[in-house]
Design a protein around this motif. Structure first.
Motif, PDB file in Angstrom:
ATOM      1  N   HIS A 133       0.828  -1.209   0.000  1.00 32.79           N
ATOM      2  CA  HIS A 133       0.000   0.000   0.000  1.00 32.79           C
ATOM      3  C   HIS A 133       0.866   1.264   0.000  1.00 32.79           C
ATOM      4  CE1 HIS A 133       0.697  -0.367   4.347  1.00 32.79           C
ATOM      5  NE2 HIS A 133       0.334   0.900   4.457  1.00 32.79           N
ATOM      6  N   LYS A 152       3.970   1.343  -1.308  1.00 34.35           N
ATOM      7  CA  LYS A 152       4.575   1.308  -2.647  1.00 34.35           C
ATOM      8  C   LYS A 152       3.588   1.872  -3.677  1.00 34.35           C
ATOM      9  CE  LYS A 152       8.134  -1.028  -4.709  1.00 34.35           C
ATOM     10  NZ  LYS A 152       9.538  -0.912  -4.375  1.00 34.35           N
ATOM     11  N   LEU A 153       2.325   1.530  -3.540  1.00 36.25           N
ATOM     12  CA  LEU A 153       1.291   2.027  -4.450  1.00 36.25           C
ATOM     13  C   LEU A 153       1.176   3.549  -4.368  1.00 36.25           C
ATOM     14  CD1 LEU A 153      -0.949   1.422  -6.491  1.00 36.25           C
ATOM     15  CD2 LEU A 153      -2.504   1.117  -4.555  1.00 36.25           C
ATOM     16  N   ILE A 154       1.264   4.089  -3.172  1.00 33.61           N
ATOM     17  CA  ILE A 154       1.230   5.548  -3.004  1.00 33.61           C
ATOM     18  C   ILE A 154       2.432   6.177  -3.708  1.00 33.61           C
ATOM     19  CG2 ILE A 154       1.406   7.447  -1.339  1.00 33.61           C
ATOM     20  CD1 ILE A 154      -0.175   5.604   0.622  1.00 33.61           C
ATOM     21  N   ASP A 155       3.624   5.627  -3.482  1.00 29.88           N
ATOM     22  CA  ASP A 155       4.832   6.154  -4.135  1.00 29.88           C
ATOM     23  C   ASP A 155       4.712   6.111  -5.654  1.00 29.88           C
ATOM     24  OD1 ASP A 155       6.046   6.680  -1.716  1.00 29.88           O
ATOM     25  OD2 ASP A 155       7.440   5.003  -1.810  1.00 29.88           O
ATOM     26  N   TYR A 156       4.288   4.979  -6.176  1.00 30.58           N
ATOM     27  CA  TYR A 156       4.136   4.842  -7.625  1.00 30.58           C
ATOM     28  C   TYR A 156       3.087   5.818  -8.162  1.00 30.58           C
ATOM     29  CZ  TYR A 156       6.808   0.419  -7.671  1.00 30.58           C
ATOM     30  OH  TYR A 156       7.779  -0.544  -7.560  1.00 30.58           O
ATOM     31  N   SER A 157       1.975   5.958  -7.443  1.00 29.11           N
ATOM     32  CA  SER A 157       0.906   6.863  -7.877  1.00 29.11           C
ATOM     33  C   SER A 157       1.383   8.308  -7.906  1.00 29.11           C
ATOM     34  CB  SER A 157      -0.317   6.735  -6.968  1.00 29.11           C
ATOM     35  OG  SER A 157      -0.836   5.437  -7.031  1.00 29.11           O
ATOM     36  N   LEU A 158       2.094   8.718  -6.870  1.00 29.32           N
ATOM     37  CA  LEU A 158       2.642  10.076  -6.832  1.00 29.32           C
ATOM     38  C   LEU A 158       3.635  10.296  -7.963  1.00 29.32           C
ATOM     39  CD1 LEU A 158       3.186  10.457  -2.990  1.00 29.32           C
ATOM     40  CD2 LEU A 158       1.600  11.796  -4.394  1.00 29.32           C
ATOM     41  N   LEU A 193       3.916   8.694 -10.848  1.00 31.20           N
ATOM     42  CA  LEU A 193       3.217   8.708 -12.129  1.00 31.20           C
ATOM     43  C   LEU A 193       2.418   9.996 -12.312  1.00 31.20           C
ATOM     44  CD1 LEU A 193       2.532   7.179 -14.723  1.00 31.20           C
ATOM     45  CD2 LEU A 193       0.634   6.104 -13.490  1.00 31.20           C
ATOM     46  N   THR A 194       1.784  10.465 -11.264  1.00 27.80           N
ATOM     47  CA  THR A 194       0.990  11.700 -11.346  1.00 27.80           C
ATOM     48  C   THR A 194       1.865  12.888 -11.724  1.00 27.80           C
ATOM     49  OG1 THR A 194      -0.605  10.866  -9.741  1.00 27.80           O
ATOM     50  CG2 THR A 194      -0.545  13.253 -10.075  1.00 27.80           C
ATOM     51  N   CYS A 247       5.666  14.171  -3.159  1.00 25.92           N
ATOM     52  CA  CYS A 247       6.625  13.106  -3.487  1.00 25.92           C
ATOM     53  C   CYS A 247       7.850  13.201  -2.592  1.00 25.92           C
ATOM     54  CB  CYS A 247       7.079  13.201  -4.942  1.00 25.92           C
ATOM     55  SG  CYS A 247       5.943  12.588  -6.178  1.00 25.92           S
TER      56      CYS A 247
END
Length: 163
Positions: A81, A83-89, A91-92, A127
């Protein structure tokens, strides 16, 4: 940092791929934005506007730093969860960066460009804060990018007002 945070084995190939992909995304955005140099030179520009050649020096360096930061986040092993936040940030901020130059230069929507870059500033700041918990180096590598886009925010607002 999480106690169980560890790193996967370092891979030069993956690092280089991250950097090249980010550089490609930046180049693709510039391609879709049109003749950025000509457009920039025809704008009414504010004080402190850098010469056009400086962008060609700064952005490749920043994209390399962003790519390294992305690799460092990828390399970390911690809860999914987070890691998903890091990836989402990550990518955004890439999407906002990609879209900004097209909106600003190709579409000439300066006020919309200003809104996008303000959101980009905030996402990059988030980020930096979020990455710091898991990879201080990934966080620190995003700081020059934040400084540059804050300066770009000033330029964007000024161009919106002057044009």
């Amino acid at each position: 940092m999480y106690e169980y945070t560890k790193k996967e084995k370092f891979s030069w190939i993956r690092l280089i791929v991250f950097i090249l992909v980010i550089e490609f995304i930046g180049s693709l955005s510039a391609f879709f934005a049109g003749d950025i140099k000509a457009i920039y030179n025809h704008l009414s520009l504010p004080a402190l506007s850098p010469p056009t050649y400086l962008f060609g020096i700064v952005w490749p360096i920043l994209y390399a730093l962003i790519g390294i930061s992305g690799y460092l986040i990828y390399q970390q092993v911690y809860p999914k969860h987070i890691k998903l936040i890091d990836y989402s940030l990550f990518l955004t901020q890439l999407i906002l960066n990609f879209v900004w130059s097209i909106i600003f230069f190709k579409v000439s929507a300066y006020w919309l460009g200003f809104l996008i870059i303000i959101v980009l500033d905030l996402v990059v700041l988030i980020c930096i804060i979020h990455f710091y918990k898991n990879s201080r180096l990934a966080s620190i590598l995003m700081v020059p990018y934040l400084i540059w886009i804050i300066f770009a925010s000033y330029l964007t607002l000024s161009v919106a007002i002057l044009n």
